[in-house]
Design an enzyme around this catalytic site. Sequence first.
Site, PDB file in Angstrom:
ATOM      1  N   GLY A 109     -17.233  10.530  26.720  1.00  0.00           N
ATOM      2  CA  GLY A 109     -15.696  10.186  27.048  1.00  0.00           C
ATOM      3  C   GLY A 109     -15.422  10.193  28.435  1.00  0.00           C
TER       4      GLY A 109
ATOM      5  N   GLY B 246       3.717  11.220  44.549  1.00  0.00           N
ATOM      6  CA  GLY B 246       4.559  10.295  43.804  1.00  0.00           C
ATOM      7  C   GLY B 246       3.649   9.015  43.300  1.00  0.00           C
ATOM      8  N   GLY B 247       2.398   9.393  42.945  1.00  0.00           N
ATOM      9  CA  GLY B 247       1.648   8.127  42.181  1.00  0.00           C
ATOM     10  C   GLY B 247       1.828   8.182  40.819  1.00  0.00           C
TER      11      GLY B 247
ATOM     12  N   GLY C 140      -4.347  11.960  44.591  1.00  0.00           N
ATOM     13  CA  GLY C 140      -5.371  10.737  44.803  1.00  0.00           C
ATOM     14  C   GLY C 140      -6.719  11.534  44.229  1.00  0.00           C
ATOM     15  N   ARG C 141      -7.526  10.537  44.264  1.00  0.00           N
ATOM     16  CA  ARG C 141      -8.987  11.122  43.814  1.00  0.00           C
ATOM     17  C   ARG C 141     -10.148  10.565  44.594  1.00  0.00           C
ATOM     18  NH1 ARG C 141      -8.711  12.917  38.763  1.00  0.00           N
ATOM     19  NH2 ARG C 141     -10.856  12.719  38.311  1.00  0.00           N
TER      20      ARG C 141
ATOM     21  N   HIS D 104      10.959 -13.825  17.627  1.00  0.00           N
ATOM     22  CA  HIS D 104      12.151 -13.233  17.843  1.00  0.00           C
ATOM     23  C   HIS D 104      12.797 -12.145  16.832  1.00  0.00           C
ATOM     24  CE1 HIS D 104      16.389 -13.210  19.449  1.00  0.00           C
ATOM     25  NE2 HIS D 104      16.815 -13.164  18.265  1.00  0.00           N
TER      26      HIS D 104
HETATM   27  P1  FAD Z   1     -15.271   9.189  34.232  1.00  0.00           P
HETATM   28  O1  FAD Z   1     -14.507   8.999  33.225  1.00  0.00           O
HETATM   29  O2  FAD Z   1     -14.609  10.011  35.478  1.00  0.00           O
HETATM   30  O3  FAD Z   1     -16.796   9.706  33.909  1.00  0.00           O
HETATM   31  C1  FAD Z   1     -17.845   9.973  34.868  1.00  0.00           C
HETATM   32  C2  FAD Z   1     -18.366  11.076  33.858  1.00  0.00           C
HETATM   33  O4  FAD Z   1     -19.568  11.348  34.812  1.00  0.00           O
HETATM   34  C3  FAD Z   1     -17.876  12.534  33.622  1.00  0.00           C
HETATM   35  O5  FAD Z   1     -17.962  12.968  32.284  1.00  0.00           O
HETATM   36  C4  FAD Z   1     -18.515  13.370  34.621  1.00  0.00           C
HETATM   37  O6  FAD Z   1     -18.788  14.790  34.009  1.00  0.00           O
HETATM   38  C5  FAD Z   1     -19.882  12.758  34.591  1.00  0.00           C
HETATM   39  N1  FAD Z   1     -20.891  13.120  35.908  1.00  0.00           N
HETATM   40  C6  FAD Z   1     -20.455  13.402  37.259  1.00  0.00           C
HETATM   41  N2  FAD Z   1     -21.500  13.755  37.734  1.00  0.00           N
HETATM   42  C7  FAD Z   1     -22.749  13.974  37.046  1.00  0.00           C
HETATM   43  C8  FAD Z   1     -24.053  13.950  37.288  1.00  0.00           C
HETATM   44  N3  FAD Z   1     -24.601  14.192  38.443  1.00  0.00           N
HETATM   45  N4  FAD Z   1     -24.910  13.950  36.399  1.00  0.00           N
HETATM   46  C9  FAD Z   1     -24.330  13.419  35.040  1.00  0.00           C
HETATM   47  N5  FAD Z   1     -23.114  13.246  34.798  1.00  0.00           N
HETATM   48  C10 FAD Z   1     -22.227  13.438  35.839  1.00  0.00           C
HETATM   49  N6  FAD Z   1      -7.104   5.098  33.889  1.00  0.00           N
HETATM   50  C11 FAD Z   1      -6.724   4.149  32.929  1.00  0.00           C
HETATM   51  O7  FAD Z   1      -7.097   3.069  32.946  1.00  0.00           O
HETATM   52  N7  FAD Z   1      -5.711   4.271  32.092  1.00  0.00           N
HETATM   53  C12 FAD Z   1      -4.695   5.566  31.888  1.00  0.00           C
HETATM   54  O8  FAD Z   1      -3.933   5.786  31.264  1.00  0.00           O
HETATM   55  C13 FAD Z   1      -5.584   6.647  32.787  1.00  0.00           C
HETATM   56  N8  FAD Z   1      -4.899   7.821  32.824  1.00  0.00           N
HETATM   57  C14 FAD Z   1      -5.292   8.738  33.584  1.00  0.00           C
HETATM   58  C15 FAD Z   1      -4.580  10.126  33.839  1.00  0.00           C
HETATM   59  C16 FAD Z   1      -4.981  11.039  34.365  1.00  0.00           C
HETATM   60  C17 FAD Z   1      -4.377  12.298  34.515  1.00  0.00           C
HETATM   61  C18 FAD Z   1      -6.274  10.941  35.235  1.00  0.00           C
HETATM   62  C19 FAD Z   1      -6.930  11.717  36.164  1.00  0.00           C
HETATM   63  C20 FAD Z   1      -6.912   9.621  35.442  1.00  0.00           C
HETATM   64  C21 FAD Z   1      -6.389   8.393  34.451  1.00  0.00           C
HETATM   65  N9  FAD Z   1      -7.145   7.353  34.463  1.00  0.00           N
HETATM   66  C22 FAD Z   1      -6.581   6.309  33.605  1.00  0.00           C
HETATM   67  C23 FAD Z   1      -8.248   6.872  35.363  1.00  0.00           C
HETATM   68  C24 FAD Z   1      -9.281   6.960  34.523  1.00  0.00           C
HETATM   69  O9  FAD Z   1      -9.602   8.196  33.775  1.00  0.00           O
HETATM   70  C25 FAD Z   1     -10.687   6.611  35.428  1.00  0.00           C
HETATM   71  O10 FAD Z   1     -10.698   5.466  35.966  1.00  0.00           O
HETATM   72  C26 FAD Z   1     -11.765   6.403  34.534  1.00  0.00           C
HETATM   73  O11 FAD Z   1     -12.180   7.633  33.627  1.00  0.00           O
HETATM   74  C27 FAD Z   1     -13.160   6.062  35.191  1.00  0.00           C
HETATM   75  O12 FAD Z   1     -14.151   6.041  34.417  1.00  0.00           O
HETATM   76  P2  FAD Z   1     -15.655   6.094  35.073  1.00  0.00           P
HETATM   77  O13 FAD Z   1     -16.619   6.170  33.724  1.00  0.00           O
HETATM   78  O14 FAD Z   1     -16.162   5.836  36.269  1.00  0.00           O
HETATM   79  O15 FAD Z   1     -15.751   7.735  35.224  1.00  0.00           O
END
Ligand code: FAD
Length: 474
Positions: free
Chosen positions: A45, A186-187, A275-276, A448
């Site tokens: 997840g 303000g993001g 930011g991230r 509608h």
């Molecule tokens: P992630 O979901 O970050 O998953 C990466 C996984 O890799 C994590 O579980 C991490 O623990 C694991 N990991 C890291 N390093 C290692 C390692 N060395 N070995 C094994 N595992 C590792 N996006 C939307 O589209 N809609 C939204 O409504 C939305 N709301 C958000 C709200 C908040 C508060 C935040 C912070 C973000 C939100 N986002 C939203 C952004 C979204 O969460 C990310 O863009 C998305 O999770 C990216 O997916 P990903 O698979 O790249 O990485």
Amino acid sequence: MVMGDMEMSTDLLVIGGGPGGYGAAFRAADLGLDVIMVDPLPRPGGLCLHKGCIPSKTFLQLAELLVDAARAEKMGISFGQPKIDLAAMRAWKDQVVGSIAGGLVTLAEQRGILFIQGMAQFNNSTSVRITGADISRVRFKHCIIATGSRPLELPGIACNPEGRIMDSTVALSIPDIPQKLLVVGGGYVGLELGSIYAALGSQVTLVEREDRLLAQVDADLVQPVQKQLARLFADIRFGVQVDALQEQDDGVAVSLHQDGKREQHHFDRALVAIGRTPNSGDLGLEHTKIQLDSRGFIPIDEQQRTTDAHIFAVGDVAGGVMLAHKATREGRVAAEVISGKKSGFDARAMPAVVYTDPQISWCGLTEQQAAAENIPCAIQKFPWKYSGRAQTMGMTDGCTKLLTDPQTGRILGAGITGRNAESLISEVVLAIEMGALAEDLALTIHPHPTLSETEAEAAEIFQGSPTHMLPSSK
Ligand code: FAD
């Protein structure tokens, strides 16, 4: 899969169990590959499910209920003072997250994917070592890196789970409802989380370095949100630089400056949402042929290939817009390419949603992008005060905007501010993907009374004759 002496080998190793990682793993398994997925969390997840999209939307749903209940008073229904049970709210959020995580576990198991809880680090271009798990080493033919991102910190100011200076993860655990909360940034994360706390009763002050909220979104789409947040928040300040946040027993001492003047303030808690940054530093990439870009992202091509032939990258760690659905699509593309299919990331329109009240969504070309890149486009705006459905909801403070090619009427982009903008945008995403014209949208019959009619009416403006507003020629 070959088991033996705590080592395994597999066709495909997916590092990270977020929407990019599980999207890739599921698609690859469906295409017949032998797949291992590794993540430090106990269930897949990723950030999205456990600390981002889903927890925030669960709480925003409750915040919306609170605000709607207050709004209903002027429509003749009063509910009285709401009672907020934080423990029950957290339990509800945990139940939602748990249910979705359980579903992902089942889907992974049913596909024969091995999920390992641990952290992966590259030994070389064909193997990783795993820490925190029984299996210590995995050899792979291909690997997909989907390790996501983590919150950026203000220089010298670390957040910790027990502290009063929070990042989004800590804020989403809602440790308490602070009387005075400072939101830095303000993001969309600052606005969404600030809205939750404000609806729960915090006096929220938001400070932003730029001169407006959501700098990457067209200003006219943001304006109704800014108006609503000005009512919900105690204060919104622009052009403010935070110099220091200092944790104290009873709160956070804040030092900031604006227009050359320094100020000291005191808040009960502070949320830093500026930011991230990609999770790429601790992966041992120096043992592969991958070189990071200057911001730490992994460069990729349209097939999600990195500069190492065995390794692909998807999602936040690969740069571009940091959104879950973009990560999932990239994951599926990488899995298909590895399986030998002709595939590539060729989306014409990427939707994005800000879940404020009202919501904002957009896709494709934006007005500010058109201006910056000198792209000719016609703009059709249908204000929601002309929408019957918006009036029934008491939510006329919205707008549907289409950007079209002035010659052909081809739809290039759209932006929507208003209730349910999250779903409305998908029609335009499909229209752009199909190369549709404004005429196609206008001639498609919309039910509608619905908010979806605002999209057809915006398209009718292009044709010079919207039904529920006067054409500009009259
Ligand atoms: P992630 O979901 O970050 O998953 C990466 C996984 O890799 C994590 O579980 C991490 O623990 C694991 N990991 C890291 N390093 C290692 C390692 N060395 N070995 C094994 N595992 C590792 N996006 C939307 O589209 N809609 C939204 O409504 C939305 N709301 C958000 C709200 C908040 C508060 C935040 C912070 C973000 C939100 N986002 C939203 C952004 C979204 O969460 C990310 O863009 C998305 O999770 C990216 O997916 P990903 O698979 O790249 O990485």
